[in-house]
Design an enzyme around this catalytic site. Structure first.
Site, short mmCIF file in Angstrom:
data_model
loop_
_atom_site.label_atom_id
_atom_site.label_comp_id
_atom_site.label_asym_id
_atom_site.label_seq_id
_atom_site.Cartn_x
_atom_site.Cartn_y
_atom_site.Cartn_z
N THR A 63 60.79 59.27 47.34
CA THR A 63 60.75 60.66 47.79
C THR A 63 61.32 61.55 46.69
OG1 THR A 63 61.02 59.94 50.06
CG2 THR A 63 61.55 62.25 49.60
N CYS B 220 67.59 58.99 54.86
CA CYS B 220 66.45 59.91 54.62
C CYS B 220 66.67 61.33 55.13
CB CYS B 220 65.20 59.32 55.24
SG CYS B 220 64.89 57.66 54.63
C1 UGA Z 1 62.78 58.46 58.66
C2 UGA Z 1 61.36 58.87 59.11
O1 UGA Z 1 61.24 58.67 60.52
C3 UGA Z 1 60.29 58.06 58.38
O2 UGA Z 1 59.00 58.53 58.74
C4 UGA Z 1 60.48 58.25 56.86
O3 UGA Z 1 59.56 57.48 56.12
C5 UGA Z 1 61.89 57.83 56.48
O4 UGA Z 1 62.85 58.61 57.23
C6 UGA Z 1 62.06 58.06 55.00
O5 UGA Z 1 62.03 59.21 54.57
O6 UGA Z 1 62.12 57.08 54.25
P1 UGA Z 1 64.43 56.43 59.25
O7 UGA Z 1 65.48 57.27 58.56
O8 UGA Z 1 64.30 55.02 58.89
O9 UGA Z 1 62.98 57.10 59.03
O10 UGA Z 1 64.74 56.44 60.82
P2 UGA Z 1 64.32 57.33 62.08
O11 UGA Z 1 63.77 56.45 63.11
O12 UGA Z 1 63.52 58.50 61.69
O13 UGA Z 1 65.76 57.82 62.60
C7 UGA Z 1 66.57 58.67 61.81
C8 UGA Z 1 67.80 59.10 62.61
O14 UGA Z 1 67.43 59.99 63.65
C9 UGA Z 1 68.56 57.97 63.29
O15 UGA Z 1 69.94 58.15 63.11
C10 UGA Z 1 68.18 58.09 64.75
O16 UGA Z 1 69.17 57.61 65.63
C11 UGA Z 1 68.01 59.60 64.89
N1 UGA Z 1 67.12 59.99 65.99
C12 UGA Z 1 65.81 59.67 65.96
C13 UGA Z 1 67.64 60.72 67.06
O17 UGA Z 1 68.86 61.03 67.12
N2 UGA Z 1 66.80 61.09 68.07
C14 UGA Z 1 65.47 60.78 68.05
O18 UGA Z 1 64.76 61.18 69.01
C15 UGA Z 1 64.97 60.05 66.98
#
Ligand code: UGA
Length: 433
Positions: A122, A259
């Site tokens: 990124t 991320c």
């Molecule tokens: C995120 C994006 O979802 C991916 O599409 C992207 O490729 C990636 O970043 C990146 O840029 O490499 P990731 O960080 O692995 O992926 O995890 P997520 O599932 O997006 O969760 C991120 C954070 O948001 C976590 O701490 C999770 O607990 C929180 N979250 C997620 C919430 O608090 N509420 C939600 O409804 C969803």
């Protein structure tokens, strides 16, 4: 089948390399970290990602997947070279591109004349042009560079690779762009072709929008608490509207990981560089920064003081199904509890097992051990093991079952009739004690 190299064997690089080998390509993954490469050669993954070890084993057995620390060996026969090194945040919020520059300088002298370099990392909008100049200069000939951002989520990265919502290919030249498209021919995802800067912007805007959904729902959760409404039902009701969508509306202690925090700050930095005010983006970041403190206030409101109280923190990783602790909100929660004088014990289904000591706190080996004798439990990650641990079991182990659920793991109705105090995010508090 194509001969490919992937530079950088972190989450993105390993998932990309191993999954591309599964698509039938011959892939060499390169990293400068000798320990990591030795571990991979010995058949062990340096990270926990569901499904990846099995794919690694199958593909090394067929000879389609190999590992090296030698840049020449990695790229000399490669038709396509993916750059998947980290772009961590600098102190000023901008993205640190030194790993990209080092990677380019190490591989450029050995590149085949017609190879295609594919940027997975990124990188801030506009980076493509600078990297292209560096590549051409170091290689001594024009190099074809394509932007191909990743959208993998940790914990479900393998599935995200094979069932991606879209594949973004950014290039001003149709020939390397179609080379990259055919690398993914076995994946049934829609492909969108753009110029490089638009591809880079799609990645940042997507992460910023997802982060916005989370901060928005967390702000609504605070209002729900004040009004006695239930954020889970609010999110369900909102999500049924197709224009809103049901995903990324889970209220909690905020987003973490490598991320969203990094990419939103990098975007803020770019905006400042361009003299553009972005109040919405600033607020997304600010709401998230406050979220752990807002949650710990509930603990303090309940106890007055937690000096000397025994606290069990359940779940340390920034989300379930990963061993990644980077920018995990649980860290801020632990800091705040310790600052207030609590004696904190942590438990995490993956981190505890690996025997790591994190953030200066002792780790229990089981959830029961962490809860035994505790005055309060704070849930920071919605691991299945935690969700499956029945609410009625907390009072069996705890001195006093005060449960603060930062991830809404249990329906509030499950607490009814139990001798416990249950406070979650954006939902009514249950006071059984
Ligand atoms: C995120 C994006 O979802 C991916 O599409 C992207 O490729 C990636 O970043 C990146 O840029 O490499 P990731 O960080 O692995 O992926 O995890 P997520 O599932 O997006 O969760 C991120 C954070 O948001 C976590 O701490 C999770 O607990 C929180 N979250 C997620 C919430 O608090 N509420 C939600 O409804 C969803």
């Amino acid at each position: 089948m194509n001969k490919l190299a992937v530079i950088g064997a972190g989450y993105v690089g390993l998932v990309t390399g191993i999954c591309l080998a599964s698509c039938g390509h011959e892939v060499t993954c390169m990293d400068i970290d000798e320990c990591k490469i030795d571990q991979l050669k010995a058949g062990r993954l340096p990270l926990f990602e569901p499904g990846l070890q099995e794919l690694h084993d199958t593909n090394t057995a067929t000879g389609r997947l190999s590992f090296t620390t030698n840049p020449e060996k990695a790229v000399q026969h490669a038709e396509g070279v993916f750059i998947a090194v980290g772009t961590p945040p600098r102190k000023d919020g901008g993205a640190d591109l030194s790993y990209i520059h080092n990677a380019i300088q190490s591989i450029a002298p050995f590149l085949q004349k017609d190879s295609v370099i594919i940027m997975k990392s990124t990188v801030p909008v506009g980076t493509h042009a600078d990297v292209k100049k560096l590549l051409d200069r170091t290689a001594g000939h024009p190099v074809r560079l394509v932007s191909n951002p990743e959208f993998l989520r940790e914990g479900s990265a393998v599935n995200d690779f094979f069932y991606s919502d879209r594949i973004v290919i950014g290039s001003n030249d149709p020939s390397p762009a179609s080379f990259v498209e055919q690398l993914y021919h076995s994946i049934p995802s829609p492909v969108i072709h753009t110029d490089p800067q638009t591809a880079e912007m799609i990645k940042y805007s997507s992460n910023a929008f997802l982060a916005a959904k989370i901060s928005f729902i967390n702000e609504m959760a605070a209002l729900c608490e004040a009004e006695g409404a239930d954020i889970s039902m609010v999110a369900a009701g909102m999500g049924m509207d197709k224009r809103i969508g049901e995903h990324f509306l889970k209220a909690g202690i905020g987003y973490g990981g490598s991320c969203f925090p990094k990419d939103t700050t990098a975007l803020l930095y770019s905006a400042a560089q361009q003299n553009i005010t972005v109040p919405l983006l600033s607020s997304i970041h600010e709401v998230n920064r406050r979220q752990p403190r807002v949650f710990i206030k509930k603990v303090l409101d309940r106890f007055g003081s937690i000096e000397g109280k025994k606290a069990a923190v359940l779940g340390l990783t920034f989300k379930p199904n990963t061993d990644d602790l980077r920018r995990s909100p649980s860290r801020e929660i632990i800091n705040l509890l310790v600052e207030e004088g609590a004696m904190v014990t942590g438990y995490d289904p993956v981190v505890s097992v690996s025997g790591k000591r994190v953030w200066q706190i002792p780790l229990a080996q089981t959830m029961e051990e962490a809860l035994t004798g505790a005055d309060l439990a704070v849930i920071c990650t919605e691991w299945k093991e935690i969700i499956d641990f029945p609410l009625h079991c907390y009072p069996l182990y705890m001195k006093e079952a005060n449960i603060f659920d930062g991830r809404n793991c249990y329906p509030v109705s499950q607490a009814r009739g139990l001798p416990l105090f249950y406070s979650s995010v954006g939902r009514p508090v249950y006071k059984g004690i």
